[in-house]
Design a protein around this motif. Structure first.
Motif, PDB file in Angstrom:
ATOM      1  N   ALA A  50       1.009   7.461  -2.438  1.00 23.71           N
ATOM      2  CA  ALA A  50       0.379   6.548  -1.481  1.00 23.71           C
ATOM      3  C   ALA A  50      -0.437   7.260  -0.406  1.00 23.71           C
ATOM      4  O   ALA A  50      -1.308   6.649   0.214  1.00 23.71           O
TER       5      ALA A  50
ATOM      6  N   GLU B 136      -3.474  -0.800  -4.285  1.00 26.03           N
ATOM      7  CA  GLU B 136      -2.531  -1.841  -3.919  1.00 26.03           C
ATOM      8  C   GLU B 136      -1.687  -2.195  -5.137  1.00 26.03           C
ATOM      9  O   GLU B 136      -2.209  -2.305  -6.246  1.00 26.03           O
TER      10      GLU B 136
ATOM     11  N   ARG C 251       0.820  -1.214   0.000  1.00 26.60           N
ATOM     12  CA  ARG C 251       0.000   0.000   0.000  1.00 26.60           C
ATOM     13  C   ARG C 251       0.855   1.266   0.000  1.00 26.60           C
ATOM     14  O   ARG C 251       0.323   2.368   0.041  1.00 26.60           O
ATOM     15  N   SER C 252       2.182   1.100  -0.002  1.00 28.10           N
ATOM     16  CA  SER C 252       3.071   2.268   0.062  1.00 28.10           C
ATOM     17  C   SER C 252       4.122   2.237  -1.034  1.00 28.10           C
ATOM     18  O   SER C 252       5.241   2.707  -0.851  1.00 28.10           O
TER      19      SER C 252
ATOM     20  N   GLN D 118      -7.334  -1.914  -7.255  1.00 26.91           N
ATOM     21  CA  GLN D 118      -7.900  -0.675  -6.726  1.00 26.91           C
ATOM     22  C   GLN D 118      -9.400  -0.807  -6.512  1.00 26.91           C
ATOM     23  O   GLN D 118     -10.099  -1.428  -7.333  1.00 26.91           O
TER      24      GLN D 118
ATOM     25  N   GLN E 220      -5.765   4.259  -1.526  1.00 33.23           N
ATOM     26  CA  GLN E 220      -6.293   2.928  -1.267  1.00 33.23           C
ATOM     27  C   GLN E 220      -5.829   1.906  -2.299  1.00 33.23           C
ATOM     28  O   GLN E 220      -6.244   0.748  -2.249  1.00 33.23           O
TER      29      GLN E 220
END
Length: 319
Positions: free
Chosen positions: A22, A31, A16-17, A63, A29
């Protein structure tokens, strides 16, 4: 000899980052998944499923509805096909040069030298699969200037090494490392600005068109003589149940199989594997293998094969 490796769709580990947007509202949100090769993730938290260098990288983006991926560019090929959902792709420095909507199974060979973004416009969580040119995927991502500004406002800073630092976690640029410079005006002015009609004609192939064309034999989707004429360092062909060559084959170069629909059987040496939608398999160069379809009905997959072409800028030959 190297052995085949595979990743099940249900075993994919998201990050997620992974990128500079992000924390940006509307993108926070999403991925990202790195399936084969290191991809272009800017975060050390990204899990790499298969540590291989077949000449290209395989990844994915998942997403929820109305979540978007911010405008960015690559120096090598970026190809997407829609595994699940309905997606809007848009391009231009501000995202207003054009757009196209892709349905499940559609494939988009996005030209280099232009900013692109994408948004899940379906009603459920969606997934797109990606192929990036080169073992190092072109050295990273070039973000539109306004994306960088938004990221900075939400605490994310991109170092010149391509590493992302989160000031909300008290991370700072290491001593001696500067922030990644913004694209220069000359580079921005040289970006491609194709209209939607041009992009759809030369860079998009629709799923049901490919199904029809491949009724009796596999169809070359991306390649010098493909539906989408390009030489990005790999070819992509499209197989269905009716076009499958039910004979033993040899991977003359590294091959990756990416299942779109149906249930397939892959066999090599004394091993066999059932493949389902979303599964990805790497067959190293020299692998003797056999493909079959388990049941009747709709079955399709994309086969990506490494070539000796440089994984650089999109080919500029006749469209």
């Amino acid at each position: 000899m190297k052995q085949p490796q595979w990743v099940r769709f249900g075993d994919l580990i998201p990050c997620r980052s992974a990128f500079i947007d992000a924390h940006t509202p509307g993108s926070d949100q999403k991925e990202n998944f790195t399936i084969i090769g290191g991809g272009v993730s800017e975060s050390p938290d990204q899990h790499i499923h298969i540590q291989a260098t077949p000449g290209f990288n395989i990844g994915a983006a998942g997403q929820p509805p109305r979540c978007f991926n911010s405008l960015h560019s690559h120096n090598t090929a970026e190809v997407f096909f829609v595994l699940k959902g309905r997606w809007r792709f848009f391009w231009g420095e501000t995202g207003e040069d054009g757009e196209v909507v892709l349905e499940e199974g559609d494939i988009f060979n996005i030209p280099t030298r232009m900013f692109r973004g994408f948004e899940n416009i379906g009603s459920d969580y969606g997934m797109i699969m990606s192929i990036l040119g080169g073992d190092d995927a072109g050295g990273g991502v070039i973000w539109a200037p306004h994306v960088r500004a938004a990221a900075d406002a939400h605490g994310l800073v991109l170092g010149e090494s391509g590493r992302l630092y989160d000031t909300e976690k008290n991370e700072t640029l290491p001593t001696g490392e500067s922030e990644m410079p913004l694209p220069e005006a000359q580079w921005l002015n040289a970006l491609l600005r194709p209209d939607a009609a041009t992009v759809v004609k030369h860079y998009v192939a629709r799923y049901w068109d490919m199904v029809a064309i491949s009724a009796k034999q596999p169809v070359l989707v991306i390649g010098e003589n493909g539906l989408l004429k390009d030489k990005p360092g790999f070819t992509i062909d499209f197989l269905t149940r009716t076009s499958l060559n039910q004979q033993a084959q040899t991977a003359e170069k590294d091959v990756v199989l990416m299942v779109m629909r149906g249930h397939w059987t892959l066999a090599w040496e004394d091993e066999s594997l059932t493949l389902n939608p979303g599964d990805t398999v790497w067959l190293p160069e020299g692998t003797d293998y056999y493909l079959d379809v388990n049941v009747s009905g709709e079955s399709s997959l994309f086969r990506v094969t490494r070539t000796e072409d440089a994984a650089g800028l999109t080919w500029t030959g006749d469209a």
